[in-house]
Scaffold this motif. Structure first.
Motif, mmCIF file in Angstrom:
data_model
loop_
_atom_site.group_PDB
_atom_site.id
_atom_site.type_symbol
_atom_site.label_atom_id
_atom_site.label_comp_id
_atom_site.label_asym_id
_atom_site.label_seq_id
_atom_site.Cartn_x
_atom_site.Cartn_y
_atom_site.Cartn_z
ATOM 1 N N ARG A 91 0.826 -1.214 0.000
ATOM 2 C CA ARG A 91 0.000 0.000 0.000
ATOM 3 C C ARG A 91 0.855 1.256 0.000
ATOM 4 N N THR A 140 0.613 3.789 -2.788
ATOM 5 C CA THR A 140 0.189 3.253 -4.072
ATOM 6 C C THR A 140 -1.317 3.051 -4.064
ATOM 7 N N ARG A 141 -1.909 2.963 -5.222
ATOM 8 C CA ARG A 141 -3.344 2.720 -5.250
ATOM 9 C C ARG A 141 -3.596 1.244 -5.004
ATOM 10 N N ASN A 142 -4.796 0.954 -4.584
ATOM 11 C CA ASN A 142 -5.154 -0.391 -4.152
ATOM 12 C C ASN A 142 -5.458 -1.252 -5.369
ATOM 13 N N GLU A 143 -4.464 -1.492 -6.205
ATOM 14 C CA GLU A 143 -4.677 -2.185 -7.459
ATOM 15 C C GLU A 143 -3.985 -3.530 -7.450
ATOM 16 N N GLN A 144 -4.779 -4.559 -7.652
ATOM 17 C CA GLN A 144 -4.239 -5.893 -7.820
ATOM 18 C C GLN A 144 -4.320 -6.269 -9.293
ATOM 19 N N THR A 179 -12.830 1.393 -4.103
ATOM 20 C CA THR A 179 -12.192 0.912 -5.326
ATOM 21 C C THR A 179 -13.200 0.140 -6.154
ATOM 22 N N TYR A 208 -13.641 -2.510 -9.517
ATOM 23 C CA TYR A 208 -13.022 -3.427 -10.459
ATOM 24 C C TYR A 208 -14.052 -3.856 -11.494
ATOM 25 N N PHE A 245 -8.675 -3.485 -12.339
ATOM 26 C CA PHE A 245 -8.873 -2.220 -11.619
ATOM 27 C C PHE A 245 -9.427 -1.166 -12.561
ATOM 28 N N GLN A 284 -10.243 4.362 -8.257
ATOM 29 C CA GLN A 284 -10.208 4.385 -6.800
ATOM 30 C C GLN A 284 -10.340 5.825 -6.319
ATOM 31 N N SER A 291 -6.720 1.897 3.944
ATOM 32 C CA SER A 291 -5.609 2.455 3.184
ATOM 33 C C SER A 291 -4.335 1.653 3.370
ATOM 34 N N LEU A 313 -8.580 -7.618 -0.255
ATOM 35 C CA LEU A 313 -9.796 -7.130 -0.871
ATOM 36 C C LEU A 313 -10.923 -8.129 -0.656
#
Lengths: 119, 110
Positions: free
Chosen positions: A97, A104-108, B34, B36, B46, B49, B93, B98
């Motif tokens: 994070r 960072t953005r919460n991107e997986q 967020t 998706y 993604f 966000q 944060s 997830l």
């Protein structure tokens, strides 16, 4: 740059058989995850890893084991497959994070999935 | 992880704007919202966000009211290729886990 890859794409097992699903990422991500997705449902977290040599249980860990011997690989094992483990399995990776002082953005980033059928 | 509620499905036509509202009444101060997108036989991807007010990128806009108890994903001028399942997630944060609900299946018709 292949991103996240998964091997195999499809597999059919008989009850009691074992197998290992391989996930590989080339983005130098610290974090990796294994999810399962059943028909009409969202993804459920099985196990995850926050770094090489570390793993932790997610929401539905029973019947699965994982290993993260190398940063780029995350293995999911089924020691004795059961019909209830018929599902689509997705691997994902992400940055932490925060990276240094940067959030960072919460991107997986997800792989293409492995469709597993247990008879 | 805060629980989210979103419609099960929505239908639209090409060229229309699609707005998907997600409720997250128990959102905490440090939670981010967020979204998706998942196409059939693919892993989620993604989209966007945000934390508060409005966020816009090349794909969508995210509107978050002041109380942050809900959020709306806006897809402008959808096409057939926007047919997918859209997931709203709320995560701390500093938490990397997830939780995906069932999502909203958006079907775009010609």
């Amino acid at each position: 740059n292949a991103g996240v890859t998964q091997t195999p794409k499809f597999r059919v097992l008989k009850t009691g058989q074992s197998m290992t699903l391989l996930c590989a990422q080339d983005m130098n991500h610290e974090y990796m995850y294994w999810y399962r997705q059943d028909p009409g449902m969202g993804l459920r977290l099985i196990h995850y890893s926050v770094g090489e040599g570390t793993t932790a249980k997610g929401e539905v860990p029973d019947g699965y084991n994982v290993s993260r011997l190398k940063k780029q690989n995350f293995l999911l094992g089924l020691e004795s497959a059961a019909p209830s483990q018929t599902s689509v399995y997705f691997c994902a990776s992400s940055l932490p994070r925060t990276s240094g002082r940067i959030r960072t953005r919460n991107e997986q980033f997800f792989g293409p999935g492995t469709r597993l059928t247990v008879l | 992880l805060a629980k989210t509620t979103q419609p099960i499905s929505m239908d639209s036509y090409e060229g229309q704007e699609v707005n998907i509202t997600c409720s997250h009444n128990n959102i905490a101060t440090n939670d981010y919202i967020t979204w998706y997108q998942q196409f059939p036989s693919q892993g989620p991807r993604f989209i966007i966000q945000g934390y508060k007010t409005k966020v816009t990128n090349e794909v969508a806009s995210l509107f978050i009211p002041a109380d942050r108890k809900s959020s709306t994903l806006s897809l402008p001028r959808v096409s057939l290729s926007d047919t997918a399942v859209y997931y709203c997630l709320v995560a701390l944060s500093n938490d990397y886990k997830l939780s995906f609900g069932a999502g909203t299946t958006v079907t775009v018709r010609a």
